[in-house]
Design an enzyme around this catalytic site. Sequence first.
Site, mmCIF file in Angstrom:
data_model
loop_
_atom_site.group_PDB
_atom_site.id
_atom_site.type_symbol
_atom_site.label_atom_id
_atom_site.label_comp_id
_atom_site.label_asym_id
_atom_site.label_seq_id
_atom_site.Cartn_x
_atom_site.Cartn_y
_atom_site.Cartn_z
ATOM 1 N N ALA A 51 0.681 -1.260 0.042
ATOM 2 C CA ALA A 51 -0.119 0.050 0.028
ATOM 3 C C ALA A 51 0.865 1.196 -0.034
ATOM 4 O O ALA A 51 0.694 2.164 -1.126
ATOM 5 C CB ALA A 51 -1.105 -0.136 1.304
ATOM 6 N N ARG A 91 -5.294 0.450 -9.121
ATOM 7 C CA ARG A 91 -5.580 -0.774 -8.240
ATOM 8 C C ARG A 91 -6.612 -0.161 -7.086
ATOM 9 O O ARG A 91 -6.489 1.189 -6.530
ATOM 10 C CB ARG A 91 -4.521 -1.364 -7.455
ATOM 11 C CG ARG A 91 -3.425 -2.227 -8.212
ATOM 12 C CD ARG A 91 -2.445 -3.014 -7.604
ATOM 13 N NE ARG A 91 -3.035 -4.251 -6.926
ATOM 14 C CZ ARG A 91 -2.248 -4.972 -5.959
ATOM 15 N NH1 ARG A 91 -1.120 -4.639 -5.809
ATOM 16 N NH2 ARG A 91 -2.801 -6.035 -5.514
ATOM 17 N N ASP A 235 -3.667 -2.486 3.948
ATOM 18 C CA ASP A 235 -4.037 -1.955 2.912
ATOM 19 C C ASP A 235 -4.986 -0.769 3.000
ATOM 20 O O ASP A 235 -5.180 0.306 2.371
ATOM 21 C CB ASP A 235 -4.486 -2.682 1.652
ATOM 22 C CG ASP A 235 -3.252 -3.638 1.124
ATOM 23 O OD1 ASP A 235 -3.067 -4.507 1.885
ATOM 24 O OD2 ASP A 235 -2.579 -3.130 0.310
ATOM 25 N N ASN A 245 -6.571 -6.157 4.478
ATOM 26 C CA ASN A 245 -5.003 -6.721 3.929
ATOM 27 C C ASN A 245 -5.156 -8.015 3.153
ATOM 28 O O ASN A 245 -6.069 -8.438 2.725
ATOM 29 C CB ASN A 245 -4.325 -6.872 5.404
ATOM 30 C CG ASN A 245 -2.762 -6.935 4.995
ATOM 31 O OD1 ASN A 245 -2.366 -6.208 4.403
ATOM 32 N ND2 ASN A 245 -2.388 -8.147 5.676
ATOM 33 N N LYS A 246 -3.923 -8.212 2.860
ATOM 34 C CA LYS A 246 -3.630 -9.252 2.021
ATOM 35 C C LYS A 246 -4.762 -10.509 2.384
ATOM 36 O O LYS A 246 -4.920 -11.008 3.579
ATOM 37 C CB LYS A 246 -2.272 -9.769 1.787
ATOM 38 C CG LYS A 246 -1.868 -11.017 0.981
ATOM 39 C CD LYS A 246 -2.194 -10.596 -0.504
ATOM 40 C CE LYS A 246 -1.914 -9.628 -1.217
ATOM 41 N NZ LYS A 246 -2.531 -9.265 -2.206
HETATM 42 O O1 MRU Z 1 -0.854 -7.045 -3.450
HETATM 43 P P1 MRU Z 1 -0.020 -6.479 -2.555
HETATM 44 O O2 MRU Z 1 1.156 -7.180 -2.924
HETATM 45 O O3 MRU Z 1 0.323 -5.196 -2.948
HETATM 46 O O4 MRU Z 1 -0.290 -6.667 -1.272
HETATM 47 C C1 MRU Z 1 0.418 -6.032 -0.175
HETATM 48 C C2 MRU Z 1 -0.157 -6.028 1.016
HETATM 49 O O5 MRU Z 1 -1.531 -6.704 1.332
HETATM 50 C C3 MRU Z 1 0.522 -5.830 2.179
HETATM 51 O O6 MRU Z 1 0.325 -6.724 3.432
HETATM 52 C C4 MRU Z 1 -0.056 -4.378 2.439
HETATM 53 O O7 MRU Z 1 0.147 -3.478 1.545
HETATM 54 C C5 MRU Z 1 0.670 -3.630 3.690
HETATM 55 S S1 MRU Z 1 2.155 -3.232 3.180
HETATM 56 C C6 MRU Z 1 3.255 -2.348 4.008
#
Ligand code: MRU
Length: 344
Positions: A51, A91, A235, A245-246
């Site tokens: 993010a 995104r 995120d 989050n992921k």
């Molecule tokens: O799909 P991505 O790789 O952009 O997802 C990233 C994540 O979900 C991270 O855990 C999130 O951005 C926190 S990063 C500091």
Amino acid sequence: MTNSTAQALIWTGNSLDVLDQRQLPEITRYDSYTDAEGVAEAIKSMRVRGAPAIGIAAAYGVVLSVQQHFSDSVNWHNSVFADIETLAQSRPTAVNLFWALDKMKAVLAQTHENIVDAVTECAVTIHADDLAANQKMGDFGATLLVGTKGVMTHCNTGSLATGGYGTALGVIRSAVAQNQHLKIFAGETRPWLQGARLTVWELAQDGISSTLIADSAAAWLMKSGAIDWVIVGADRIAANGDTANKIGTYSLATLAKQHGVKFMVVAPTSTIDWSLENGDNIQIECREPRELLPACYDVPNSLVSAWNPVFDVTPAALISAIVTENGIVLNPSEHANGIRSLQK
Ligand code: MRU
């Protein structure tokens, strides 16, 4: 404090060099972008991820757009705003992208002279402030880890995902720097394998050892008693603490509750979407089925399809602590005002 060596984004003054994270850990290659469209494509195609890093890249994308289009005529504005829209479409889930674009738009609206300098200064400040926020969060979060034997993290939240140092990984780095003897477990993070390809690589680059597990081994790891905390980034966080989050984060938080393991979310306040009371309306990015499907099923009239949401929302009630550069909120669901005390 340990330094982190990996750098996702390098601003040269007239281009943005982006480490192609899809090639790691085998290949370290930077691609150079000189326009906003290229930066938007780098975000969309996952060359740059995480993010805060997405927000920073978008800010530099606006600088490139202004450098390309600025002239004395009024029409350059239209071209720059079209580029900002392209960046915004890259995104949908990480709010840092929209936060950074709003900051750049505010500079464009308020500045009438030396526009290129003004937007450049704003982007560079967004980048530097993120690094500083991470270092603060690292120190705050590490105070919660005193006496901890082991932690698990998910996805990548390190230097590559941020302006440097990292959010959740920053907390782990700070704890290690303070000689806390932590066993660090990283989940693979299917389907893009941010844990396997980025997190353990970053830690190894900095001389920190870690243990990779299959995502599906998390419950068994918790049952073994090896970890006291799950530590993740975010995120988008709603005002009540619900956290996007992921994909897989919600599963981990549910498992953590079941096993008496604490659950920490670490994110800068640029990841908090104060306009959302709770996480119900967070837009969850769904990516192409072919990112999951074996190629033999990715054909016309296939009987096998795939559902590929790449984020989920963890309810605040499953979160033990939210750590930001403005401080920590413990057990956010127990506060009538959620995490509003972090708003400065
Ligand atoms: O799909 P991505 O790789 O952009 O997802 C990233 C994540 O979900 C991270 O855990 C999130 O951005 C926190 S990063 C500091």
